[in-house]
Design an enzyme around this catalytic site. Structure first.
Site, short mmCIF file in Angstrom:
data_model
loop_
_atom_site.label_atom_id
_atom_site.label_comp_id
_atom_site.label_asym_id
_atom_site.label_seq_id
_atom_site.Cartn_x
_atom_site.Cartn_y
_atom_site.Cartn_z
N ALA A 19 121.82 42.32 125.98
CA ALA A 19 120.37 42.36 126.23
C ALA A 19 119.90 41.12 126.97
CB ALA A 19 119.63 42.50 124.90
N ARG A 25 115.53 45.87 138.34
CA ARG A 25 115.00 47.15 138.84
C ARG A 25 113.70 47.56 138.17
NH1 ARG A 25 120.87 49.78 138.05
NH2 ARG A 25 120.96 48.03 136.62
N GLU A 165 132.47 51.01 139.55
CA GLU A 165 131.02 50.93 139.74
C GLU A 165 130.61 51.62 141.04
OE1 GLU A 165 128.70 49.57 137.36
OE2 GLU A 165 130.60 50.10 136.45
N LYS A 362 83.47 46.86 112.13
CA LYS A 362 84.49 45.82 112.21
C LYS A 362 84.54 45.11 110.87
CE LYS A 362 83.98 41.80 112.73
NZ LYS A 362 83.96 40.36 112.58
N ARG A 451 58.27 43.69 110.59
CA ARG A 451 57.84 44.03 111.94
C ARG A 451 56.34 43.79 112.04
NH1 ARG A 451 58.35 50.36 110.33
NH2 ARG A 451 56.16 50.60 109.80
C1 UD1 Z 1 126.41 49.42 133.36
C2 UD1 Z 1 127.89 49.66 133.65
C3 UD1 Z 1 128.08 51.06 134.23
C4 UD1 Z 1 127.52 52.08 133.28
C5 UD1 Z 1 126.07 51.78 132.89
C6 UD1 Z 1 125.68 52.67 131.75
C7 UD1 Z 1 128.88 47.49 134.21
C8 UD1 Z 1 129.37 46.61 135.28
N1 UD1 Z 1 128.36 48.67 134.58
O1 UD1 Z 1 125.71 49.47 134.60
O2 UD1 Z 1 129.46 51.31 134.44
O3 UD1 Z 1 127.64 53.38 133.86
O4 UD1 Z 1 125.95 50.42 132.45
O5 UD1 Z 1 124.33 52.56 131.42
O6 UD1 Z 1 128.97 47.15 133.05
N2 UD1 Z 1 123.39 42.47 130.81
C9 UD1 Z 1 123.53 41.21 130.28
N3 UD1 Z 1 123.95 40.20 131.08
C10 UD1 Z 1 124.23 40.38 132.38
C11 UD1 Z 1 124.08 41.66 132.94
C12 UD1 Z 1 123.66 42.70 132.12
O7 UD1 Z 1 123.30 41.01 129.09
O8 UD1 Z 1 124.61 39.39 133.04
C13 UD1 Z 1 122.93 43.57 129.93
C14 UD1 Z 1 121.61 44.17 130.39
O9 UD1 Z 1 120.52 43.51 129.76
C15 UD1 Z 1 121.72 45.63 129.96
C16 UD1 Z 1 123.24 45.87 129.93
O10 UD1 Z 1 123.87 44.61 129.98
O11 UD1 Z 1 121.19 45.87 128.69
C17 UD1 Z 1 123.71 46.72 131.10
O12 UD1 Z 1 123.35 46.09 132.31
P1 UD1 Z 1 122.78 46.91 133.53
O13 UD1 Z 1 122.49 45.96 134.62
O14 UD1 Z 1 121.73 47.82 133.08
O15 UD1 Z 1 124.10 47.74 133.93
P2 UD1 Z 1 124.16 49.08 134.75
O16 UD1 Z 1 123.97 48.76 136.20
O17 UD1 Z 1 123.30 50.09 134.16
CA CA Z 2 121.66 50.06 132.58
#
Ligand code: UD1
Ligand code: CA
Length: 463
Positions: A19, A25, A165, A362, A451
């Site tokens: 997280a 995005r 990916e 309130k 009044r």
């Molecule tokens: C990722 C997967 C993809 C999968 C998809 C499923 C990878 C490289 N790709 O892509 O194969 O199909 O999830 O939903 O793993 N996060 C961190 N630190 C970071 C980057 C991300 O904690 O440096 C966390 C984000 O907060 C998020 C999760 O990892 O909760 C997934 O990251 P996100 O960027 O959403 O990955 P996707 O592009 O969806």
């Molecule tokens: Ca994701």
């Protein structure tokens, strides 16, 4: 190195929730995992699903918007949750690595914090399928539109060889519709070893957690992907569009649950009920109703359309008329509120009361049978049973510096357009003449008049 079989370890499983990402995005100041679906943040939904599936320990990896995410975790207040910090956001592999010092159990489930409809059932299905001798199992699903997901690459025998990916896929691979859900089960020893092998040699220059799959395959270790349904339960929310599509799905699931429990919805597609809200049998919700937070409606409650009710309890038989707004308040039984009434925090309305159109309350208690039918402001007041508050009555509770209390006795009758300058008391069965400004206590059964007398100038109009 011999890895322990997953099925031997499953009783002791620790979750690592990723997280820390920026959620670019989303184009938001808010960390992605704090965006909400049906009133609940994505990270709360994830943690609740894990808890319900029997996972006792969870480490949340925080980074972007760390303080905000930590605040949310403490607000949620579920036990067995700790955090690990990913200093800079170098990819999902790096995020998982940040959690290794917190990993005390022998088996881990690593998952993103951005799958809003992930349910305990889906997690349990995955857990139940961990029975073969593999160090790594991950969840896949068939996506109607695989765009953006990692594709599951299988060899001619159907065995998994890698996750690729989207940005690293060739045209052929891009056509694959089996995608990675991002949920991996593996042993601690395998995770430590595979994460230390990751590099950033890919289109995004990040450490991909997905590469632990090809790492295992290259070592000749069997990797299992279990393809789970329904796909929607595994869909990540990366953008506002994803979020709204998932919100619509969850909203309709909640609407169906309500109807299954005996609630009538005038138009389910236009009824907005948060996760966790309770509505009793034979209640009726009009189109545009919003029920939020910890709201509880008893049986037989009618909520006309376009009303918003947040963190309130409403007693049975009560009727909330159109376009009313209620917040952090209690309403008793058989009481009518609205249309266009405004109950602000701390309002406690008893049984058989009437709070009519354009009445605002309130931090006020209206005991049983109190009627305030029209156009009033009742703030910091306690109004005893069966008092009648005339149209346009205002409690002048604020002197510019402090708030003061107004007390109105039982069966008192407040004439229309009265200003009650607080602190002030009106006795039981007392009357106030219309248009009065009351600054002193009115004793029980007295008539209070504040009044100027009417004078008539005869023949004043010469026309
Ligand atoms: C990722 C997967 C993809 C999968 C998809 C499923 C990878 C490289 N790709 O892509 O194969 O199909 O999830 O939903 O793993 N996060 C961190 N630190 C970071 C980057 C991300 O904690 O440096 C966390 C984000 O907060 C998020 C999760 O990892 O909760 C997934 O990251 P996100 O960027 O959403 O990955 P996707 O592009 O969806
Ligand atoms: Ca994701």
């Amino acid at each position: 190195m011999a890895y322990q079989r997953l099925d031997h370890l499953i009783m002791k499983i620790q979750a690592i929730v990723l997280a820390a990402g920026m959620g670019t995005r989303m184009k938001s100041y808010l960390p992605k995992v704090l965006h909400r679906v049906c009133g609940q943040s994505l990270v709360e939904r994830t943690i609740r699903a894990l808890k319900e599936s029997g996972v006792a320990k969870t480490t949340v990896v925080v980074g972007s918007g760390r303080e905000q995410v930590e605040l949310e975790l403490s607000r949620i207040g579920i036990g067995g949750v700790d955090t690990a910090v990913q200093e800079s956001q170098n990819g999902t592999g790096d995020a998982a690595k940040s959690a290794l010092p917190n990993l005390t159990e022998e088996t881990a489930v690593i998952l993103p914090g951005d799958i809003p409809l992930l349910s305990a059932d889906v997690l349990k299905t995955a857990i139940a399928s961990i029975k073969t001798e593999v160090p790594l199992l991950f969840v896949s699903f068939k996506a109607e539109n695989p765009k953006g997901f990692g594709r599951v690459i299988r060899d001619n025998n159907g065995s998994v060889v890698a996750i690729c990916e989207e940005k690293d896929c060739n045209d052929e691979q891009r056509k694959i519709d089996e995608v990675n859900a991002g949920i991996y089960f593996c042993s601690k020893s395998f995770l430590e070893e595979s994460l230390s092998s990751l590099n950033t040699d890919n289109a995004q220059g990040e450490y991909y957690l997905t590469d632990i799959v090809s790492y295992a395959c290259e070592k000749g270790l069997a990797v299992e992907a279990i393809c789970v349904e329904p796909a929607i339960a595994l869909q990540g929310a990366n953008s506002r569009k994803d979020l709204s599509a998932l919100e619509i799905v969850r909203r309709s699931q909640i609407a169906e649950m309500l109807m299954d429990n005996g609630v009538t919805l005038e138009d389910p597609s236009q009824t907005y009920v948060d996760e966790g809200v309770k509505v009793g049998k034979d209640s009726w919700l009009g189109a545009g109703t919003r029920l939020k937070g910890s709201t509880i409606l008893a049986d037989n409650v009618v909520v006309e359309g376009n009303s918003i009710i947040e963190n309130c309890t409403i007693g049975s038989g009560s009727h909330i008329k159109i376009s009313s707004s209620l917040e952090d308040s209690e309403v008793g039984e058989n009481t009518a509120i609205g249309p266009c009434a405004h109950l602000r925090p701390g309002s406690k309305i008893g049984n058989n009361c009437k709070v009519g159109n354009f009445v605002e309350t309130k931090k006020s208690v209206l005991h049983d049978g109190v009627k305030a039918g029209h156009l009033s402001y009742l703030g910091d007041a306690e109004i005893f049973p069966e008092a009648n508050i005339g149209a346009g009555t205002i409690t002048c509770n604020y002197d510019g510096t402090n708030k003061h209390k107004t007390q109105i006795g039982k069966k008192a009758f407040i004439g229309s357009n009265t200003c009650l300058v607080a602190p002030v008391e009106v006795g039981d069965k007392a009357y106030i003449g219309a248009g009065s400004t009351i600054t002193k206590k009115v004793p029980d059964r007295a008539l209070g008049l504040g009044r100027s007398r009417q004078t008539n100038k005869e023949g004043w109009n010469k026309d």
